[in-house]
Design a protein around this motif. Structure first.
Motif, PDB file in Angstrom:
ATOM      1  N   ARG A  30      32.333  -8.013 -65.376  1.00 25.07           N
ATOM      2  CA  ARG A  30      33.051  -9.003 -66.183  1.00 25.07           C
ATOM      3  C   ARG A  30      34.445  -9.275 -65.612  1.00 25.07           C
ATOM      4  O   ARG A  30      34.884 -10.422 -65.549  1.00 25.07           O
ATOM      5  N   ARG A  31      35.149  -8.233 -65.186  1.00 30.06           N
ATOM      6  CA  ARG A  31      36.493  -8.409 -64.609  1.00 30.06           C
ATOM      7  C   ARG A  31      36.436  -9.269 -63.345  1.00 30.06           C
ATOM      8  O   ARG A  31      37.264 -10.161 -63.163  1.00 30.06           O
ATOM      9  N   SER A  33      31.677  -3.713 -67.359  1.00 33.48           N
ATOM     10  CA  SER A  33      33.085  -4.115 -67.484  1.00 33.48           C
ATOM     11  C   SER A  33      33.651  -4.557 -66.129  1.00 33.48           C
ATOM     12  O   SER A  33      34.411  -5.531 -66.068  1.00 33.48           O
TER      13      SER A  33
END
Length: 180
Positions: free
Chosen positions: A57-58, A54
């Motif tokens: 991805r950010r 995550s």
């Protein structure tokens, strides 16, 4: 922000030191790198050895430009998100990988409109200068991702990369390395 990733398998100091020397000359450009197992002295960019899925991805979504090795996951994510990407393929002759498959990948992927391939730090600096001057970005001001004409190609490549190897046999394909 420029986001750089070297993957998780091997160090890639040539990319990181090239990016760091560029960042020294461009202190107003934020650069963040997932640096893996690198032991290089990096002093002008923020780094972390690893990122969870995550967080990765950010950072990818927040970046206006990606700088990376020629790993398929990175290339697919850049294409999916409409991000321009500068690829510096790992080279076997520099002991950066076991073979030159990243060179082959980069040559093929250079056909994509969002991909720039460089072979050394000088070319990396030129590509970074050009990309920053263009402020290349495919995200609209409201944050919505702009669909691209690459979506069908991305789907085919993703299906191939993450395909079930047992399907190869069922379809009549054999891995040359394991064929009798």
């Amino acid at each position: 922000m420029i986001f750089a990733t070297v993957g998780t398998q091997l160090p890639f100091d040539r990319l990181l030191t090239g990016l760091d020397s560029w960042a020294e000359r461009n202190p107003n450009t934020q650069v963040f790198a997932q640096c893996g197992l690198s032991k290089a002295r990096i002093s002008h960019i923020d780094t972390t050895p690893t990122l969870g899925v995550s967080a990765f991805r950010r950072h990818f979504e927040a970046a206006s430009l990606i700088v990376a090795h020629a790993g398929m996951g990175t290339i697919l994510t850049a294409a999916e998100l409409g991000k321009p990407v500068i690829l510096l393929p790992r080279r076997a002759c520099f002991n950066e990988h076991r073979n030159d498959h990243q060179q082959d990948t980069a040559i093929e992927m250079s056909r994509l409109s969002n991909v720039t391939v460089v072979q050394d730090q000088e070319a990396l600096h030129r590509a970074l200068d050009f990309a920053v001057s263009q402020e290349a970005c495919s995200i609209q001001s409201d944050g919505e991702i702009v669909p691209t004409e690459l979506d069908p190609l991305i789907d085919v490549i993703r299906d191939f990369v993450w395909a079930d190897p047992s399907l190869e046999t069922a379809m009549g394909f054999q891995n040359q390395a394991t064929s009798p």
